[in-house]
Design an enzyme around this catalytic site. Structure first.
Site, PDB file in Angstrom:
ATOM      1  N   ALA A 226      40.281  39.436  50.946  1.00 20.60           N
ATOM      2  CA  ALA A 226      40.561  39.453  49.552  1.00 20.60           C
ATOM      3  C   ALA A 226      39.342  40.253  48.735  1.00 20.60           C
ATOM      4  O   ALA A 226      38.212  39.621  48.800  1.00 20.60           O
ATOM      5  CB  ALA A 226      40.530  37.962  49.154  1.00 20.60           C
ATOM      6  N   ASP A 227      39.969  41.076  47.969  1.00 24.75           N
ATOM      7  CA  ASP A 227      39.118  41.774  46.955  1.00 24.75           C
ATOM      8  C   ASP A 227      39.033  41.001  45.505  1.00 24.75           C
ATOM      9  O   ASP A 227      39.820  39.933  45.579  1.00 24.75           O
ATOM     10  CB  ASP A 227      39.443  43.280  46.528  1.00 24.75           C
ATOM     11  CG  ASP A 227      40.753  43.642  46.007  1.00 24.75           C
ATOM     12  OD1 ASP A 227      41.241  44.539  46.121  1.00 24.75           O
ATOM     13  OD2 ASP A 227      41.299  42.619  45.727  1.00 24.75           O
ATOM     14  N   SER A 228      38.591  41.532  44.604  1.00 26.26           N
ATOM     15  CA  SER A 228      38.225  40.740  43.323  1.00 26.26           C
ATOM     16  C   SER A 228      39.755  40.372  42.708  1.00 26.26           C
ATOM     17  O   SER A 228      39.954  39.588  42.231  1.00 26.26           O
ATOM     18  CB  SER A 228      37.351  41.424  42.520  1.00 26.26           C
ATOM     19  OG  SER A 228      37.804  42.818  42.340  1.00 26.26           O
TER      20      SER A 228
ATOM     21  N   ASP B 260      42.706  40.517  44.114  1.00 24.79           N
ATOM     22  CA  ASP B 260      43.232  39.487  44.911  1.00 24.79           C
ATOM     23  C   ASP B 260      43.196  38.066  44.623  1.00 24.79           C
ATOM     24  O   ASP B 260      43.712  37.203  44.456  1.00 24.79           O
ATOM     25  CB  ASP B 260      42.889  39.679  46.530  1.00 24.79           C
ATOM     26  CG  ASP B 260      43.625  40.778  47.122  1.00 24.79           C
ATOM     27  OD1 ASP B 260      42.997  41.576  47.845  1.00 24.79           O
ATOM     28  OD2 ASP B 260      44.792  41.171  46.873  1.00 24.79           O
ATOM     29  N   THR B 261      41.638  37.878  44.432  1.00 28.94           N
ATOM     30  CA  THR B 261      41.138  36.679  44.128  1.00 28.94           C
ATOM     31  C   THR B 261      41.523  35.945  42.840  1.00 28.94           C
ATOM     32  O   THR B 261      42.020  34.900  42.695  1.00 28.94           O
ATOM     33  CB  THR B 261      39.420  36.382  44.121  1.00 28.94           C
ATOM     34  OG1 THR B 261      38.926  37.003  45.245  1.00 28.94           O
ATOM     35  CG2 THR B 261      39.055  35.228  44.143  1.00 28.94           C
TER      36      THR B 261
END
Lengths: 137, 314
Positions: free
Chosen positions: A92-94, A96-97
């Site tokens: 999960a990248d930023s 996604d988060t």
């Protein structure tokens, strides 16, 4: 029946103790609950079902969180995600988060503050925070 | 440079010690050097084994804890890219394996320069970003830097305006709202997202230390005659940033650039301005870009299709 009634009274009189017992069974989820389900007296129903809801709810919350995470990260249905899975290890990248947090807010009708969102490392952390925010509502 | 068969070279690498990397000349004060790896182009699995040897035990553990081959690959290549790139700028006096890193109190990674016998070392600043299909590392001398990359074809954001209302500034929401075509709106959203991320990473204070809502990124035409194109009389497009609480205060100590990288990604770069440079030089960033497969092949792609200026570059 008399002895059962006594059990009932002591049961409801010491809910804290019963809670402890329930938590120990949390891993196996259903052992104590199915036993309690067989008690049919009205007074009995409120206490065990409350404990039943508490632990079943926790499992349900985790399941719902896992489902939302799988959807957001486009992971296959059978992807092995558990409470211990770290978001960063799932790729999960930023962005996604942020989307996952929004998805959780919508699904559970809660509002997550930035500082709380920062402290979420594992999937279980997210489920725990949701439980906490739901209780506070 | 002749393209080498990566499997041939990989076999050679296993047989002997890793070859040294070609040293790279340092960037000037307002210059940014960007290095990137395309994970899908690595066909030989044995190369990954060699790459693992460069990592610290902690980094190896982190790579192995990632779920799925693709994420393991990207985590590995991120560390390889940082270590090999930094090594180049020390004239390869410090080997990739020797670098030590720490996180500042907000979690931003920094180099630990140990007492060494090589004399004065450059004050290198770096920042990494990666997607599942590209790993990038930006380097400067002295200037704090932040970079962020996103795939143009990223899986769709569920509800852009909802997300923007929640996380972006009111002016940015208004800007995104002005796009009717959802595809264009998504593109503009990704541009803003990468620029905001790059700024926060350059500041190094973490997501909650510089909340996205507190600042506005906007595109504007320069009114500066020196930056006006002769042909069209339109000013250069550039990126400005202002705080929401005080819109008159345009933060002038940060420079931004936004490029399209490898035809597939947006790359946003943010560096702190050099106060001592002449005014005109302060306006735009100078960027040099290399595509690399460390120890195998390096290719300077600055003046090719691989790098397309969207705005901010000189």
């Amino acid at each position: 029946m008399a002895s059962l009634a006594r059990t009932t009274i002591s049961f409801s009189a010491r809910p804290a103790q019963s809670l402890k017992v329930t938590k120990e069974f949390f891993g196996s989820k259903t052992v104590s609950f199915s036993t309690r389900k067989s008690f049919s007296a009205g007074r009995l129903r409120s206490d065990p079902s409350r404990f039943q809801i508490n632990c079943a709810a926790k499992a349900e919350t985790l399941e719902k969180v896992v489902k939302i995470v799988k959807e957001q990260l486009a992971l296959p249905e059978d992807a092995a995600i558990t409470g211990e899975s770290k978001f960063v290890d799932l790729g999960a990248d930023s962005l996604d988060t942020v989307e996952i947090v929004m998805g959780l807010e919508e699904a559970f009708c809660i509002s997550v503050e930035e500082e709380n969102a920062q402290s979420i490392v594992t999937v279980q952390d997210a489920a725990d925070l949701i439980e906490k925010l739901c209780e506070e509502k | 440079m002749l393209p080498l068969q990566s499997n041939l070279v990989a076999r050679r690498l296993i047989a002997s010690a890793l070859p040294s990397l070609p040293p790279a000349p340092l960037p000037s004060r307002r210059e940014v050097h960007l290095w990137y790896i395309v994970p899908n182009e690595i066909k030989d699995a044995s190369l990954f084994q060699e790459y693992m040897e460069i990592l610290s035990p902690c980094e190896k553990e982190h790579v192995l804890s990632m779920k799925g081959e693709l994420h393991k690959k990207c985590a590995l290549l991120s560390r390889v890219l940082v270590r090999t790139t930094l090594s180049r700028y020390t004239d390869c006096k410090i080997s990739p394996r020797s670098f030590k890193f720490m996180k500042n109190r907000f979690g931003k990674p920094e180099i630990v320069w140990e007492h060494n016998k090589f004399g004065l070392l450059p004050s290198l600043q770096f920042n990494i970003s990666h997607t599942s299909s590209l790993v990038a590392c930006g380097i400067t001398v002295d200037a704090p830097i932040g970079i962020d990359i996103e795939e143009k074809q990223r899986r769709p954001v569920t509800n852009i305006l909802s997300l923007a209302r929640r996380y972006f500034s009111p002016n940015e929401v208004q800007y995104l709202n002005s796009f009717v075509d959802p595809e264009i709106q998504k593109i503009e959203f990704l541009k803003l997202w990468t620029l905001k991320e790059a700024y926060v990473k350059a500041l190094g204070k973490g997501f909650s230390g510089s909340p996205f809502k507190d600042f506005t990124i906007r595109f504007e035409r320069s009114k500066d005659l020196l930056l006006t194109s002769e042909k069209s009389k339109i000013g250069e497009l550039r990126i400005a940033i202002e705080t929401v609480s005080d819109p008159e205060s345009v933060a002038t100590n940060w420079r931004f650039a936004l490029v399209e990288l490898h035809g597939s990604h947006f790359a946003a770069i943010c560096i702190e301005r050099d106060e001592e440079a002449p005014a005109i030089e302060q306006e735009l960033l100078k960027l040099k870009v290399w595509k690399t497969l460390p120890f195998v092949e390096d290719e300077c792609v600055s003046d090719t299709d691989a790098v397309t200026n969207i705005c901010g570059l000189s």
